[in-house]
Design an enzyme around this catalytic site. Structure first.
Site, PDB file in Angstrom:
ATOM      1  NE  ARG A  37      22.291  42.451  38.623  1.00  0.00           N
ATOM      2  CZ  ARG A  37      23.119  41.738  39.356  1.00  0.00           C
ATOM      3  NH1 ARG A  37      23.517  42.180  40.525  1.00  0.00           N
ATOM      4  NH2 ARG A  37      23.544  40.575  38.939  1.00  0.00           N
ATOM      5  CE  LYS A 195      39.553  31.064  44.709  1.00  0.00           C
ATOM      6  NZ  LYS A 195      38.835  31.346  45.957  1.00  0.00           N
ATOM      7  N   GLY A 344      29.295  38.754  36.304  1.00  0.00           N
ATOM      8  CA  GLY A 344      29.614  40.156  36.585  1.00  0.00           C
ATOM      9  C   GLY A 344      30.813  40.663  35.803  1.00  0.00           C
ATOM     10  N   GLY A 367      25.763  34.319  39.867  1.00  0.00           N
ATOM     11  CA  GLY A 367      25.606  33.015  40.521  1.00  0.00           C
ATOM     12  C   GLY A 367      24.380  32.269  40.025  1.00  0.00           C
TER      13      GLY A 367
HETATM   14  P1  ADP Z   1      32.508  36.327  36.163  1.00  0.00           P
HETATM   15  O1  ADP Z   1      32.281  37.394  37.208  1.00  0.00           O
HETATM   16  O2  ADP Z   1      32.256  36.843  34.775  1.00  0.00           O
HETATM   17  O3  ADP Z   1      31.789  35.045  36.448  1.00  0.00           O
HETATM   18  P2  ADP Z   1      34.933  35.437  37.456  1.00  0.00           P
HETATM   19  O4  ADP Z   1      34.596  36.263  38.651  1.00  0.00           O
HETATM   20  O5  ADP Z   1      34.825  33.979  37.570  1.00  0.00           O
HETATM   21  O6  ADP Z   1      34.082  35.957  36.191  1.00  0.00           O
HETATM   22  O7  ADP Z   1      36.434  35.728  37.004  1.00  0.00           O
HETATM   23  C1  ADP Z   1      36.940  37.007  36.789  1.00  0.00           C
HETATM   24  C2  ADP Z   1      38.290  37.196  37.384  1.00  0.00           C
HETATM   25  O8  ADP Z   1      39.223  36.237  36.919  1.00  0.00           O
HETATM   26  C3  ADP Z   1      38.856  38.547  37.010  1.00  0.00           C
HETATM   27  O9  ADP Z   1      38.989  39.325  38.162  1.00  0.00           O
HETATM   28  C4  ADP Z   1      40.217  38.230  36.365  1.00  0.00           C
HETATM   29  O10 ADP Z   1      41.238  39.130  36.738  1.00  0.00           O
HETATM   30  C5  ADP Z   1      40.504  36.852  36.898  1.00  0.00           C
HETATM   31  N1  ADP Z   1      41.458  36.142  36.019  1.00  0.00           N
HETATM   32  C6  ADP Z   1      41.327  35.831  34.718  1.00  0.00           C
HETATM   33  N2  ADP Z   1      42.441  35.245  34.250  1.00  0.00           N
HETATM   34  C7  ADP Z   1      43.314  35.168  35.268  1.00  0.00           C
HETATM   35  C8  ADP Z   1      44.662  34.676  35.407  1.00  0.00           C
HETATM   36  N3  ADP Z   1      45.326  34.126  34.386  1.00  0.00           N
HETATM   37  N4  ADP Z   1      45.251  34.790  36.616  1.00  0.00           N
HETATM   38  C9  ADP Z   1      44.579  35.349  37.645  1.00  0.00           C
HETATM   39  N5  ADP Z   1      43.320  35.820  37.590  1.00  0.00           N
HETATM   40  C10 ADP Z   1      42.689  35.740  36.408  1.00  0.00           C
HETATM   41 MG    MG Z   2      33.169  37.768  39.123  1.00  0.00          MG
END
Ligand code: ADP
Ligand code: MG
Length: 387
Positions: A37, A195, A344, A367
């Protein structure tokens, strides 16, 4: 007509420039874990300096309690790293901005964390007046914070004599817009993560734009459950089951393909193994996609014109569950499509498993990236729009 007020079109020769960057780097025990960053802000800083202008840089860092100094969230380490990268001196101003307005006596000043200030998050006008004092131009460049209507990302523009967008934020906007305006088809979106609730709006929005949506991670689990599959003890969101069904229905109507995994890597009290989806039992926890599913998705990527990726498809932080995300990362990197990634954890995964430089565009926003894709008006972008 270019709808944005850009730094490169603004006269800043010899002026005092107040620059908002997103210097919210990942850190641990007062050490910077990744300085991407800071590096992303360098072109804008160098451009300003090349015009013999003086620059005061402001940013948030972490989530400290407002109104209280906390060493853990001090931007001092960021100022030091910036000096190393630029190979020139960077003055760090530790006196909070509500006590001392920027004075532009040094070429480059980094000010202490804006989130220590009371009024930052509420977008306070008195605080904005103090921070904007003595500046000629406010340059908003913090794409990663542009979804916040805070004092330093929004209110300042009401008190600075002029406002424009820096090189980074303009680059972000231009690349993300490519997804909406004339994307090369077919367009594939991969939306993973834990989620559905955090990504529901983006999923709905993407249904209007893409040909295929691949859901992954906890999001896929919720879709599997809503489609009647047994998912054992896997992470899913009960409250999102109806929403997932609704998305599947809309996808059918719009002829958007929404493939689900055929095999998965799951864990139970005894072992970790690859299982066909139809063989999942009550004690299993799905933590990754299986190899058959990876191959299926790779085929989809081979045909793609545009690929957008946000969110890992498994618990990639743990070795037994990293393969799915690894496969997705390398397939996207190898693809001839226009590729774009953000988030992230997505960026951590790309750095860990693939050659991130082969992605056409990596967004610095998490976000903000998602909200931009949702088609929302972001406050920090609104202020750099021409009237
Ligand atoms: P980003 O930061 O790229 O937007 P998110 O924060 O939405 O991504 O999601 C990342 C998280 O999702 C990771 O910590 C990962 O461990 C979790 N994750 C992915 N698949 C699963 C799963 N099947 N069960 C539980 N957690 C999961
Ligand atoms: Mg994340």
């Amino acid at each position: 007509m270019n709808p944005y007020k850009e730094l490169i079109d603004t006269d800043i020769q010899g002026k005092n420039i107040l620059l908002r960057e997103d210097l919210n780097v990942p850190s641990k025990d007062n050490e910077i874990v990744n300085d991407e960053r800071i590096r992303a802000a360098i072109p804008t800083i160098n451009y300003i300096l090349s015009k013999n202008a003086k620059v005061s840089i402001i940013s948030h860092f972490g989530r400290p309690n407002e109104g209280k100094f906390d060493e853990k969230y001090s931007l001092r380490i960021v100022a030091e790293r910036m000096a190393e990268i630029l190979n020139r001196s960077v003055h760090f101003e530790e006196i909070p901005l509500d006590q001392k307005s920027p004075e532009y006596t040094n070429d480059i000043t980094v000010h202490e964390n804006t989130r220590f200030l009371v009024g930052e998050k509420s977008g306070d006008e008195d605080l904005a007046r103090k921070i904007a004092k003595n500046c000629d131009v406010f340059v908003m460049d913090a794409f990663g914070a542009s979804h916040r209507k805070h004092c330093s990302t929004y209110t300042l523009s009401n008190f600075a004599p002029a406002t424009c967008g820096g090189l980074l934020i303009i680059e972000e906007i231009k690349n993300l817009k490519k997804i909406f305006e004339n994307p090369k088809k077919p367009m594939i979106a991969v939306i993973g993560g834990s989620k559905v609730s955090t990504k529901l709006t983006v999923l709905k929005e993407l249904l209007n734009k893409v040909d295929v949506i691949i859901v992954g991670g906890g999001i896929a689990n919720t879709f599997l459950k809503s489609s009647g599959f047994e998912i054992g003890q896997s992470l899913f969101e009960e409250s999102m089951i109806n929403k997932a069904n609704e998305i599947i229905k809309i996808a059918n109507k719009k002829k958007v393909s929404l493939p689900l995994p055929d095999d998965v890597v799951c864990e139970n009290k005894i072992s970790t193994s690859v299982k066909e989806l139809i063989k999942i039992e009550n004690e299993d926890i799905i933590k990754d996609i299986g190899p058959k599913t990876s191959r299926k998705y790779e085929k989809i990527f081979q045909e793609a014109g545009t690929i957008l990726w946000n969110g890992p498809v498994g618990v990639f932080e743990k070795k037994p569950f990293e393969n799915g995300t690894k496969d997705i990362a390398s397939a996207i990197c190898k693809s001839n499509a226009f590729t774009i990634a953000g988030g992230g954890d997505t960026i951590s995964a790309l750095e860990k498993f693939a050659n991130i430089s082969s992605i056409n565009y990596v967004s610095t926003g998490g976000g903000a990236f998602l909200q931009f894709l949702e088609g929302k008006e972001l406050p920090g972008i609104e202020i750099i729009k021409k009237l």
